[in-house]
Design a protein around this motif. Structure first.
Motif, PDB file in Angstrom:
ATOM      1  N   LYS A  13       0.869 -10.989   6.962  1.00 54.03           N
ATOM      2  CA  LYS A  13      -0.007  -9.861   6.631  1.00 54.03           C
ATOM      3  C   LYS A  13       0.637  -8.946   5.590  1.00 54.03           C
ATOM      4  O   LYS A  13      -0.046  -8.471   4.681  1.00 54.03           O
ATOM      5  CB  LYS A  13      -0.347  -9.060   7.885  1.00 54.03           C
ATOM      6  N   LEU A  14       1.931  -8.696   5.715  1.00 55.89           N
ATOM      7  CA  LEU A  14       2.622  -7.843   4.748  1.00 55.89           C
ATOM      8  C   LEU A  14       2.665  -8.487   3.366  1.00 55.89           C
ATOM      9  O   LEU A  14       2.491  -7.804   2.357  1.00 55.89           O
ATOM     10  CB  LEU A  14       4.033  -7.500   5.229  1.00 55.89           C
ATOM     11  N   LEU A  46      11.005  -5.165   8.224  1.00 54.89           N
ATOM     12  CA  LEU A  46       9.548  -5.147   8.037  1.00 54.89           C
ATOM     13  C   LEU A  46       9.006  -3.735   8.174  1.00 54.89           C
ATOM     14  O   LEU A  46       8.093  -3.342   7.444  1.00 54.89           O
ATOM     15  CB  LEU A  46       8.872  -6.093   9.036  1.00 54.89           C
ATOM     16  N   ASP A  47       9.586  -2.953   9.088  1.00 54.83           N
ATOM     17  CA  ASP A  47       9.181  -1.547   9.246  1.00 54.83           C
ATOM     18  C   ASP A  47       9.437  -0.774   7.952  1.00 54.83           C
ATOM     19  O   ASP A  47       8.609   0.039   7.530  1.00 54.83           O
ATOM     20  CB  ASP A  47       9.960  -0.875  10.378  1.00 54.83           C
ATOM     21  N   ARG A  48      10.582  -1.036   7.328  1.00 52.51           N
ATOM     22  CA  ARG A  48      10.926  -0.338   6.083  1.00 52.51           C
ATOM     23  C   ARG A  48       9.940  -0.704   4.972  1.00 52.51           C
ATOM     24  O   ARG A  48       9.488   0.175   4.229  1.00 52.51           O
ATOM     25  CB  ARG A  48      12.351  -0.687   5.652  1.00 52.51           C
ATOM     26  N   LEU A  49       9.608  -1.990   4.869  1.00 52.65           N
ATOM     27  CA  LEU A  49       8.653  -2.434   3.859  1.00 52.65           C
ATOM     28  C   LEU A  49       7.281  -1.832   4.133  1.00 52.65           C
ATOM     29  O   LEU A  49       6.617  -1.339   3.222  1.00 52.65           O
ATOM     30  CB  LEU A  49       8.575  -3.960   3.828  1.00 52.65           C
ATOM     31  N   GLU A  50       6.870  -1.847   5.382  1.00 57.35           N
ATOM     32  CA  GLU A  50       5.565  -1.310   5.747  1.00 57.35           C
ATOM     33  C   GLU A  50       5.481   0.188   5.439  1.00 57.35           C
ATOM     34  O   GLU A  50       4.459   0.668   4.949  1.00 57.35           O
ATOM     35  CB  GLU A  50       5.316  -1.562   7.232  1.00 57.35           C
ATOM     36  N   LEU A  52       7.141   1.835   3.129  1.00 59.50           N
ATOM     37  CA  LEU A  52       7.039   1.992   1.673  1.00 59.50           C
ATOM     38  C   LEU A  52       5.636   1.638   1.198  1.00 59.50           C
ATOM     39  O   LEU A  52       5.049   2.337   0.372  1.00 59.50           O
ATOM     40  CB  LEU A  52       8.078   1.125   0.966  1.00 59.50           C
ATOM     41  N   MET A  53       5.081   0.571   1.750  1.00 60.57           N
ATOM     42  CA  MET A  53       3.751   0.135   1.339  1.00 60.57           C
ATOM     43  C   MET A  53       2.643   1.065   1.823  1.00 60.57           C
ATOM     44  O   MET A  53       1.523   0.983   1.331  1.00 60.57           O
ATOM     45  CB  MET A  53       3.494  -1.303   1.821  1.00 60.57           C
ATOM     46  N   SER A  54       2.958   1.969   2.734  1.00 64.81           N
ATOM     47  CA  SER A  54       1.946   2.927   3.188  1.00 64.81           C
ATOM     48  C   SER A  54       1.733   4.047   2.172  1.00 64.81           C
ATOM     49  O   SER A  54       0.776   4.806   2.263  1.00 64.81           O
ATOM     50  CB  SER A  54       2.325   3.508   4.554  1.00 64.81           C
ATOM     51  N   GLU A  55       2.626   4.119   1.195  1.00 66.01           N
ATOM     52  CA  GLU A  55       2.493   5.133   0.149  1.00 66.01           C
ATOM     53  C   GLU A  55       1.415   4.715  -0.852  1.00 66.01           C
ATOM     54  O   GLU A  55       1.170   3.533  -1.054  1.00 66.01           O
ATOM     55  CB  GLU A  55       3.831   5.322  -0.576  1.00 66.01           C
ATOM     56  N   GLU A  56       0.800   5.689  -1.484  1.00 68.70           N
ATOM     57  CA  GLU A  56      -0.223   5.433  -2.493  1.00 68.70           C
ATOM     58  C   GLU A  56       0.410   4.843  -3.751  1.00 68.70           C
ATOM     59  O   GLU A  56       1.555   5.164  -4.100  1.00 68.70           O
ATOM     60  CB  GLU A  56      -0.954   6.729  -2.849  1.00 68.70           C
ATOM     61  N   HIS A  73      11.114  12.039   2.286  1.00 65.84           N
ATOM     62  CA  HIS A  73      10.714  11.153   3.389  1.00 65.84           C
ATOM     63  C   HIS A  73      10.763   9.674   3.006  1.00 65.84           C
ATOM     64  O   HIS A  73      10.668   8.807   3.870  1.00 65.84           O
ATOM     65  CB  HIS A  73       9.324  11.522   3.922  1.00 65.84           C
ATOM     66  N   ILE A  74      10.972   9.388   1.732  1.00 68.93           N
ATOM     67  CA  ILE A  74      11.015   8.001   1.261  1.00 68.93           C
ATOM     68  C   ILE A  74      12.404   7.413   1.510  1.00 68.93           C
ATOM     69  O   ILE A  74      13.418   8.064   1.257  1.00 68.93           O
ATOM     70  CB  ILE A  74      10.670   7.930  -0.248  1.00 68.93           C
ATOM     71  N   ASP A  75      12.431   6.183   1.993  1.00 66.77           N
ATOM     72  CA  ASP A  75      13.673   5.436   2.206  1.00 66.77           C
ATOM     73  C   ASP A  75      14.172   4.997   0.829  1.00 66.77           C
ATOM     74  O   ASP A  75      13.812   3.943   0.324  1.00 66.77           O
ATOM     75  CB  ASP A  75      13.378   4.233   3.114  1.00 66.77           C
TER      76      ASP A  75
END
Length: 92
Positions: A13-14, A46-50, A52-56, A73-75
């Motif tokens: 899904k990611l 996967l949490d870290r990627l998710e 980051l991908m939640s950002e616009e 707040h960004i990693d």
């Protein structure tokens, strides 16, 4: 479903989401990164990627291009990995 199947579905899904962002520029940054790295990622990765991908896309693209410093707040460590991966692909 077992835990192994759950993480496999999450990875799939990611990868799909990484290639279907809404802007082609971010598809070309996140898609290849996800293809190359999600199989080796554990749940925390996967949490870290998710996250980051939640950002616009528009602000994310400015961070990737180095035009704007990402907010606190960004990693940033993970973002740097994504940027380095993208730059390495461009250099080929």
């Amino acid at each position: 479903m077992t835990a192994g199947e759950d993480i496999a579905v999450r990875r799939k899904k990611l990868r799909y989401r990484a290639w279907h962002r809404g802007t082609r520029e971010m598809d070309l940054v996140l898609g290849p990164f996800a293809d190359a790295h999600t199989e080796a990622m554990n749940t925390a990765g996967l949490d870290r990627l998710e996250a980051l991908m939640s950002e616009e896309d528009p602000p994310l693209l400015t961070w990737v291009m180095g035009q704007v410093v990402p907010p606190d707040h960004i990693d940033r460590e993970f973002l740097a990995e994504v940027i380095a991966d993208h730059q390495a692909r461009l250099a080929k």
